[in-house]
Motif scaffolding. Structure first.
Motif, PDB file in Angstrom:
ATOM      1  N   ALA A 147     -18.098  69.966   0.518  1.00  0.00           N
ATOM      2  CA  ALA A 147     -19.190  69.462  -0.318  1.00  0.00           C
ATOM      3  C   ALA A 147     -18.641  68.688  -1.522  1.00  0.00           C
ATOM      4  O   ALA A 147     -19.194  67.647  -1.897  1.00  0.00           O
ATOM      5  N   LEU A 148     -17.555  69.166  -2.113  1.00  0.00           N
ATOM      6  CA  LEU A 148     -16.944  68.455  -3.240  1.00  0.00           C
ATOM      7  C   LEU A 148     -16.439  67.078  -2.803  1.00  0.00           C
ATOM      8  O   LEU A 148     -16.652  66.084  -3.499  1.00  0.00           O
ATOM      9  N   LEU A 149     -15.798  67.011  -1.656  1.00  0.00           N
ATOM     10  CA  LEU A 149     -15.313  65.728  -1.147  1.00  0.00           C
ATOM     11  C   LEU A 149     -16.471  64.785  -0.848  1.00  0.00           C
ATOM     12  O   LEU A 149     -16.372  63.574  -1.071  1.00  0.00           O
ATOM     13  N   ILE A 150     -17.572  65.319  -0.338  1.00  0.00           N
ATOM     14  CA  ILE A 150     -18.750  64.492  -0.062  1.00  0.00           C
ATOM     15  C   ILE A 150     -19.300  63.901  -1.358  1.00  0.00           C
ATOM     16  O   ILE A 150     -19.632  62.716  -1.424  1.00  0.00           O
ATOM     17  N   ILE A 151     -19.381  64.719  -2.403  1.00  0.00           N
ATOM     18  CA  ILE A 151     -19.901  64.243  -3.686  1.00  0.00           C
ATOM     19  C   ILE A 151     -18.999  63.152  -4.266  1.00  0.00           C
ATOM     20  O   ILE A 151     -19.475  62.113  -4.735  1.00  0.00           O
ATOM     21  N   VAL A 152     -17.689  63.362  -4.210  1.00  0.00           N
ATOM     22  CA  VAL A 152     -16.753  62.368  -4.743  1.00  0.00           C
ATOM     23  C   VAL A 152     -16.807  61.083  -3.912  1.00  0.00           C
ATOM     24  O   VAL A 152     -16.830  59.976  -4.466  1.00  0.00           O
ATOM     25  N   ALA A 153     -16.859  61.221  -2.585  1.00  0.00           N
ATOM     26  CA  ALA A 153     -16.901  60.040  -1.713  1.00  0.00           C
ATOM     27  C   ALA A 153     -18.172  59.228  -1.946  1.00  0.00           C
ATOM     28  O   ALA A 153     -18.136  57.995  -1.989  1.00  0.00           O
ATOM     29  N   ALA A 154     -19.299  59.905  -2.087  1.00  0.00           N
ATOM     30  CA  ALA A 154     -20.553  59.195  -2.354  1.00  0.00           C
ATOM     31  C   ALA A 154     -20.510  58.515  -3.719  1.00  0.00           C
ATOM     32  O   ALA A 154     -20.972  57.372  -3.862  1.00  0.00           O
ATOM     33  N   GLY A 155     -19.953  59.195  -4.701  1.00  0.00           N
ATOM     34  CA  GLY A 155     -19.837  58.591  -6.025  1.00  0.00           C
ATOM     35  C   GLY A 155     -18.964  57.346  -6.025  1.00  0.00           C
ATOM     36  O   GLY A 155     -19.277  56.359  -6.703  1.00  0.00           O
ATOM     37  N   LEU A 156     -17.880  57.371  -5.258  1.00  0.00           N
ATOM     38  CA  LEU A 156     -16.999  56.202  -5.192  1.00  0.00           C
ATOM     39  C   LEU A 156     -17.692  54.994  -4.570  1.00  0.00           C
ATOM     40  O   LEU A 156     -17.390  53.853  -4.926  1.00  0.00           O
ATOM     41  N   LEU A 157     -18.624  55.232  -3.653  1.00  0.00           N
ATOM     42  CA  LEU A 157     -19.340  54.115  -3.036  1.00  0.00           C
ATOM     43  C   LEU A 157     -20.271  53.406  -4.012  1.00  0.00           C
ATOM     44  O   LEU A 157     -20.736  52.304  -3.733  1.00  0.00           O
ATOM     45  N   TYR A 158     -20.561  54.044  -5.147  1.00  0.00           N
ATOM     46  CA  TYR A 158     -21.427  53.438  -6.146  1.00  0.00           C
ATOM     47  C   TYR A 158     -20.673  53.095  -7.429  1.00  0.00           C
ATOM     48  O   TYR A 158     -21.295  52.797  -8.452  1.00  0.00           O
ATOM     49  N   ALA A 159     -19.346  53.114  -7.391  1.00  0.00           N
ATOM     50  CA  ALA A 159     -18.523  52.699  -8.527  1.00  0.00           C
ATOM     51  C   ALA A 159     -18.636  51.172  -8.673  1.00  0.00           C
ATOM     52  O   ALA A 159     -18.971  50.468  -7.720  1.00  0.00           O
ATOM     53  N   PRO A 160     -18.365  50.636  -9.867  1.00  0.00           N
ATOM     54  CA  PRO A 160     -18.522  49.190 -10.087  1.00  0.00           C
ATOM     55  C   PRO A 160     -17.797  48.289  -9.077  1.00  0.00           C
ATOM     56  O   PRO A 160     -18.399  47.330  -8.589  1.00  0.00           O
ATOM     57  N   PRO A 161     -16.525  48.544  -8.695  1.00  0.00           N
ATOM     58  CA  PRO A 161     -15.907  47.654  -7.697  1.00  0.00           C
ATOM     59  C   PRO A 161     -16.626  47.714  -6.341  1.00  0.00           C
ATOM     60  O   PRO A 161     -16.749  46.695  -5.658  1.00  0.00           O
ATOM     61  N   ALA A 162     -17.109  48.883  -5.981  1.00  0.00           N
ATOM     62  CA  ALA A 162     -17.827  49.011  -4.709  1.00  0.00           C
ATOM     63  C   ALA A 162     -19.177  48.316  -4.785  1.00  0.00           C
ATOM     64  O   ALA A 162     -19.615  47.698  -3.810  1.00  0.00           O
ATOM     65  N   ARG A 163     -19.842  48.401  -5.928  1.00  0.00           N
ATOM     66  CA  ARG A 163     -21.133  47.719  -6.071  1.00  0.00           C
ATOM     67  C   ARG A 163     -20.969  46.219  -5.930  1.00  0.00           C
ATOM     68  O   ARG A 163     -21.793  45.546  -5.307  1.00  0.00           O
ATOM     69  N   ARG A 164     -19.897  45.664  -6.497  1.00  0.00           N
ATOM     70  CA  ARG A 164     -19.639  44.230  -6.341  1.00  0.00           C
ATOM     71  C   ARG A 164     -19.348  43.893  -4.889  1.00  0.00           C
ATOM     72  O   ARG A 164     -19.760  42.843  -4.390  1.00  0.00           O
ATOM     73  N   PHE A 165     -18.635  44.769  -4.195  1.00  0.00           N
ATOM     74  CA  PHE A 165     -18.294  44.547  -2.787  1.00  0.00           C
ATOM     75  C   PHE A 165     -19.548  44.539  -1.919  1.00  0.00           C
ATOM     76  O   PHE A 165     -19.692  43.708  -1.025  1.00  0.00           O
ATOM     77  N   PHE A 166     -20.474  45.443  -2.178  1.00  0.00           N
ATOM     78  CA  PHE A 166     -21.695  45.535  -1.374  1.00  0.00           C
ATOM     79  C   PHE A 166     -22.780  44.569  -1.836  1.00  0.00           C
ATOM     80  O   PHE A 166     -23.759  44.387  -1.141  1.00  0.00           O
ATOM     81  N   ALA A 167     -22.636  43.941  -2.998  1.00  0.00           N
ATOM     82  CA  ALA A 167     -23.689  43.084  -3.553  1.00  0.00           C
ATOM     83  C   ALA A 167     -23.948  41.853  -2.700  1.00  0.00           C
ATOM     84  O   ALA A 167     -25.088  41.419  -2.576  1.00  0.00           O
ATOM     85  N   GLY A 168     -22.935  41.301  -2.083  1.00  0.00           N
ATOM     86  CA  GLY A 168     -23.120  40.077  -1.313  1.00  0.00           C
ATOM     87  C   GLY A 168     -23.622  40.289   0.098  1.00  0.00           C
ATOM     88  O   GLY A 168     -23.879  39.342   0.811  1.00  0.00           O
ATOM     89  N   ASP A 169     -23.819  41.513   0.503  1.00  0.00           N
ATOM     90  CA  ASP A 169     -24.232  41.799   1.876  1.00  0.00           C
ATOM     91  C   ASP A 169     -25.719  41.570   2.042  1.00  0.00           C
ATOM     92  O   ASP A 169     -26.524  42.068   1.288  1.00  0.00           O
ATOM     93  N   GLU A 170     -26.093  40.845   3.078  1.00  0.00           N
ATOM     94  CA  GLU A 170     -27.507  40.568   3.349  1.00  0.00           C
ATOM     95  C   GLU A 170     -27.964  41.230   4.624  1.00  0.00           C
ATOM     96  O   GLU A 170     -29.058  40.991   5.096  1.00  0.00           O
ATOM     97  N   ARG A 171     -27.109  42.023   5.275  1.00  0.00           N
ATOM     98  CA  ARG A 171     -27.456  42.608   6.573  1.00  0.00           C
ATOM     99  C   ARG A 171     -28.455  43.694   6.443  1.00  0.00           C
ATOM    100  O   ARG A 171     -28.527  44.579   5.795  1.00  0.00           O
TER     101      ARG A 171
END
Length: 171
Positions: A147-171
């Motif tokens: 559960a701790l790893l899940i929380i950290v992994a989900a949080g990393l997907l919403y970190a600023p570099p990840a948000r920029r990476f996912f921002a250009g996706d239109e799929r």
């Protein structure tokens, strides 16, 4: 006169040319490499699924001991009744752990490729997986770590570099 099987050798054929990385990215066919936080998140999802699976396998192996402890701690239940419950619970936990690991691998791979829907789906799967880890009072060290790893992994997907990476996706 030529038959349909024959080809006209007079016209030279060009070999297919692969587009460059810039051309493929401009056409939306490929994404650049994921940022480090997305790659780390992917491996944390995999680790969380594997640790959850290890916990389920250990519960399957040690279910009779668990049933004996539960029968002693609750005077109204017999050992046979608790062993039956443990047998059903162990297979349910094993099947669920395999399912979550498979989903984490498949959806995590798509998130690593930059698919925005995969990031959202991983967040939803993570919530259900964390609840699954605590279902029916099964709080073990494996469940806590998973559960701790899940929380950290989900949080990393919403970190600023990840948000920029996912921002250009239109799929």
């Amino acid at each position: 006169m030529s038959t349909p099987d024959e080809t006209d050798d007079a016209t030279p054929r060009e070999a297919p040319v692969m587009p460059t990385a810039e051309e493929a990215a401009a056409a939306g066919q490929a994404r650049t490499d994921a940022p480090r936080v997305v790659r780390v998140s992917f491996w944390l999802w995999i680790a969380a699924g594997v640790i959850g699976l290890v916990g389920a396998v250990l519960f399957l192996v040690l279910r009779d001991e668990w049933a004996d402890i539960q029968a002693r701690s609750s005077p109204g239940r017999s050992v046979a009744e608790m062993r039956g419950l443990a047998a059903g619970l162990s297979w349910w936990l094993l099947a669920g752990s395999v399912m979550f690991l498979a989903f984490f691998v498949l959806v995590g791979y798509n998130a690593r490729r930059g698919v925005r829907k995969a990031r959202t789906l991983l967040l939803v799967l993570g919530v259900f997986a964390a609840l699954f880890e605590y279902s029916l009072g099964r709080v073990t060290i494996y469940g806590l770590i998973s559960a701790l790893l899940i929380i950290v992994a989900a949080g990393l997907l919403y970190a600023p570099p990840a948000r920029r990476f996912f921002a250009g996706d239109e799929r």
